[in-house]
Design a protein around this motif. Structure first.
Motif, PDB file in Angstrom:
ATOM      1  N   PRO A 163      20.745 -32.870 -20.393  1.00 36.84           N
ATOM      2  CA  PRO A 163      20.354 -31.550 -20.777  1.00 36.84           C
ATOM      3  C   PRO A 163      18.924 -32.670 -22.121  1.00 36.84           C
ATOM      4  O   PRO A 163      18.269 -32.179 -22.046  1.00 36.84           O
ATOM      5  CB  PRO A 163      20.774 -30.202 -21.022  1.00 36.84           C
ATOM      6  N   GLU A 174      16.585 -34.258 -19.118  1.00 34.57           N
ATOM      7  CA  GLU A 174      15.243 -33.107 -19.049  1.00 34.57           C
ATOM      8  C   GLU A 174      14.686 -33.353 -20.310  1.00 34.57           C
ATOM      9  O   GLU A 174      13.665 -33.491 -19.746  1.00 34.57           O
ATOM     10  CB  GLU A 174      16.192 -31.882 -18.744  1.00 34.57           C
ATOM     11  N   GLU A 175      14.957 -32.622 -21.162  1.00 31.77           N
ATOM     12  CA  GLU A 175      14.080 -32.904 -22.715  1.00 31.77           C
ATOM     13  C   GLU A 175      13.493 -33.205 -22.930  1.00 31.77           C
ATOM     14  O   GLU A 175      12.345 -33.158 -23.425  1.00 31.77           O
ATOM     15  CB  GLU A 175      15.154 -31.524 -23.537  1.00 31.77           C
ATOM     16  N   LEU A 215      18.115 -30.094 -13.550  1.00 28.04           N
ATOM     17  CA  LEU A 215      18.907 -30.262 -13.866  1.00 28.04           C
ATOM     18  C   LEU A 215      19.901 -28.821 -12.298  1.00 28.04           C
ATOM     19  O   LEU A 215      19.720 -27.965 -13.311  1.00 28.04           O
ATOM     20  CB  LEU A 215      19.770 -29.890 -15.353  1.00 28.04           C
TER      21      LEU A 215
END
Length: 294
Positions: free
Chosen positions: A208, A211-212, A225
């Motif tokens: 996560p 991805e952020e 994701l």
């Protein structure tokens, strides 16, 4: 980041029979897993195709501690156009040199390095030396701007620089694992239709945040994701990115992937069964036709 590791590179192949023979008899690799699918992968592992396909993992040892190759075969497609994105895979092995000679595989030798080309047009560079551990030394890719590439792979993906020249850089996550080399070609990168994908594992709880980070940096995310199910096996989480030159990069949760990627003792027989049941080559030959090019 020591918690991350290189896993595999994905090739699209059009001729499974010749490809299997090349990896077994020339490179001397073992098939570790083989799976058949009725519809395309949700993360486009087999490319932008929705139909029936297969995946074969092949390498010199278990995926836990070896860098391997993923071969994806789309039924009905006989060839793919190779671009300048993939430059080769370097392998250190005297045994492969012997296999090349034994099988009369076409090869060129320059500065002690033997170059061979797999069915489908993918290059392998064979160094005449046996080493401890995994013989696969590095994956070599092209880039159009070396400084942009270094910034992306080090600052955003946390790779370490192992060596660098004016036109190339060798990167990696671990001293004794497969490295990634980029060569500045000075021209735009063309992925054509054979475009591949390189995969890495990291702890699931890093996905996560990764991805952020890419969202905050306005970087390309090809597949946000997602959880991928393999019937009867582990469910893995992946996020798929693209670097400044469009090289596809898959990050997968390490914990579930280690469970998913256990060596299947039936891999060879499953592949051979798939080859036997696929009558498409015979059908096209009988009708004097060729399979479609991607």
């Amino acid at each position: 980041m020591a918690s991350r590791r290189a896993l595999h590179f994905v090739f699209k192949i059009g001729n499974r029979h010749e490809t299997a023979k090349f990896y077994r008899d020339v490179l001397g690799m073992k098939f570790l897993r083989h799976e058949e699918f009725e519809e395309g992968c949700k993360a486009a592992c087999n490319g932008p195709y929705d139909g029936r396909w297969s995946k074969s993992m092949v390498g010199y040892g278990p995926e836990d501690d070896h860098f391997v190759v993923e071969l994806t075969y789309n039924y009905g497609l006989g060839s793919y156009k190779v671009g300048n994105d993939f430059q080769g895979i370097a392998i250190s092995s005297n045994k492969v040199i012997e296999n090349i000679q034994k099988t009369n595989t076409p090869a060129t030798v320059e500065n002690g390095v033997t170059t061979i080309v797999s069915p489908g047009g993918y290059k392998f560079f064979i160094l005449p030396a046996d080493i401890e551990g995994d013989p696969v030394q590095k994956v070599i890719l092209g880039c159009s701007n070396l400084l942009n590439t270094i910034d992306y792979w080090t600052r955003l993906l946390g790779m370490k620089i192992y060596s660098q020249t004016e036109k190339s850089v060798v990167l990696g996550y671990s001293d004794n694992k497969c490295k990634l080399e980029f060569i500045d070609l000075g021209v735009p990168i063309d992925h054509a239709t054979a475009f591949g994908r390189i995969a890495f594992a990291c702890p699931k709880d890093q996905l996560p945040a990764l991805e952020e980070l890419m969202k905050n940096e306005n970087q390309k995310i090809l597949t946000p994701l997602i959880s991928l199910d393999t019937p009867g096996k582990a469910t893995v989480q992946v996020v798929i990115l693209a670097d400044p030159d469009g090289h596809e990069i898959c990050f997968v949760g390490d914990e579930a992937f280690r469970e998913l990627s256990q060596v299947d003792p039936k891999a060879d027989s499953l592949l051979d069964e798939g080859l036997k049941n696929d009558k498409s080559d015979e059908w096209y030959a009988k009708h004097n036709k060729s399979k479609a090019a991607a």
